[in-house]
Design an enzyme around this catalytic site. Structure first.
Site, PDB file in Angstrom:
ATOM      1  N   ASP A 186      54.248   4.816  -0.038  1.00 53.87           N
ATOM      2  CA  ASP A 186      54.617   3.966   1.106  1.00 53.87           C
ATOM      3  C   ASP A 186      55.831   4.538   1.850  1.00 53.87           C
ATOM      4  OD1 ASP A 186      55.857   1.728   2.619  1.00 53.87           O
ATOM      5  OD2 ASP A 186      54.267   0.540   1.695  1.00 53.87           O
ATOM      6  N   HIS A 233      57.054  -1.684  -5.511  1.00 54.68           N
ATOM      7  CA  HIS A 233      57.700  -2.433  -4.425  1.00 54.68           C
ATOM      8  C   HIS A 233      56.847  -3.640  -4.076  1.00 54.68           C
ATOM      9  CE1 HIS A 233      55.086  -1.065  -1.012  1.00 54.68           C
ATOM     10  NE2 HIS A 233      54.823  -0.089  -1.874  1.00 54.68           N
ATOM     11  N   CYS A 274      55.872   4.768  -5.025  1.00 53.71           N
ATOM     12  CA  CYS A 274      54.712   4.637  -4.152  1.00 53.71           C
ATOM     13  C   CYS A 274      54.877   5.565  -2.941  1.00 53.71           C
ATOM     14  CB  CYS A 274      54.571   3.194  -3.677  1.00 53.71           C
ATOM     15  SG  CYS A 274      53.093   2.913  -2.671  1.00 53.71           S
ATOM     16  N   CYS A 302      53.170  -4.226  -1.845  1.00 52.38           N
ATOM     17  CA  CYS A 302      52.507  -2.916  -1.903  1.00 52.38           C
ATOM     18  C   CYS A 302      51.040  -3.034  -1.455  1.00 52.38           C
ATOM     19  CB  CYS A 302      52.579  -2.356  -3.316  1.00 52.38           C
ATOM     20  SG  CYS A 302      51.810  -0.731  -3.485  1.00 52.38           S
ATOM     21  N   ARG A 318      57.966   3.269   3.591  1.00 50.86           N
ATOM     22  CA  ARG A 318      59.167   2.431   3.645  1.00 50.86           C
ATOM     23  C   ARG A 318      60.011   2.532   2.376  1.00 50.86           C
ATOM     24  NH1 ARG A 318      55.716  -2.824   4.762  1.00 50.86           N
ATOM     25  NH2 ARG A 318      54.593  -1.766   3.093  1.00 50.86           N
TER      26      ARG A 318
HETATM   27 CO    CO Z   1      52.965   0.690  -2.162  1.00 49.71          CO
END
Ligand code: CO
Length: 219
Positions: free
Chosen positions: A53, A107, A51, A110, A55
């Site tokens: 993302d 994750h 992803c 998400c 993090r």
């Molecule tokens: Co995500």
């Protein structure tokens, strides 16, 4: 150029460039041939599809250095059979770099999967997240059995990673590679933001026959 003319945005970029110089200096001090070695070749043994993302940065959470993992990231780690971007990454990784493992990593928590689950209207991205809604609709029975929103979201994060790993295994790229006897495994993992731990979702897919076993993990 005078520093006084800098806008806050430029100052922010300057800070990033300073951090970069610091990193380059510290890295070269610790290992003088680091950049010359990397410049000549890359031999990553892994492809990461994860992803976007912020993090979930592949290299950091796996403790890998530059040169050790080939990376593709998009919102909600989706692998679509007509996405030329993702398919090109997979083809290059498999046929040129000859990676031995492809990791599809979801994750928990998400945002993309959450938006898909709730049917949130966010604009253009709704079309992309439609693929995650497909995963939800195909697994509705199991999802309904879960009591709370958080469990449903986290289960859909797992199911999505599993299904996207199957999508990787079903590409002509993987089918052809396995057909030629290339050793390559496709793994579905899920990352937990709370403790930084990656967990396997089932065994990896190492040949076409294992796709069906993997599919049984869905629902
Ligand atoms: Co995500």
């Amino acid at each position: 150029m005078s520093h006084d003319n800098h806008s806050p945005a430029q100052d922010e970029l300057d800070r990033l460039l300073q951090q970069n110089r610091h990193w380059a200096r510290v890295t070269a001090e610790a290992q003088p041939d680091f950049f010359t070695k990397l410049e000549s070749q890359q031999f990553p043994r892994f492809l990461w599809i994860g992803c976007s993302d912020s993090r979930v940065p592949a290299n950091q959470i796996l403790g890998l250095l530059p040169g050790e993992i080939f990376v593709h990231r998009n919102v909600a780690n989706v692998v679509v059979h007509s996405d030329l971007n993702c398919l090109s990454v997979i083809q290059y990784a498999v046929e040129v770099l000859k990676v031995e493992h492809i990791i599809v990593c979801g994750h928990y928590g998400c945002g993309g999967v959450n938006a898909a689950l709730r049917g949130q209207k966010l604009g253009l991205i709704d079309n992309w997240l439609r693929h995650v809604q497909d995963v939800y609709q195909r697994n509705q029975t199991g999802m309904f059995a879960l009591q709370d929103d958080r469990s449903r979201l986290n289960r859909l994060c797992e199911l999505n990673a599993l299904e996207q790993a199957i999508n990787v295994a079903e590409t002509t790229i993987l089918q052809d590679a396995w057909g030629c006897g290339q050793q390559i495994a496709v793994h579905a993992l899920v990352y937990d933001l709370h403790d930084g731990i990656l967990r396997r979702l089932g065994n990896g897919i190492t040949q076409p026959a294992e796709i069906e076993t993997h599919r049984l993990m869905l629902a």
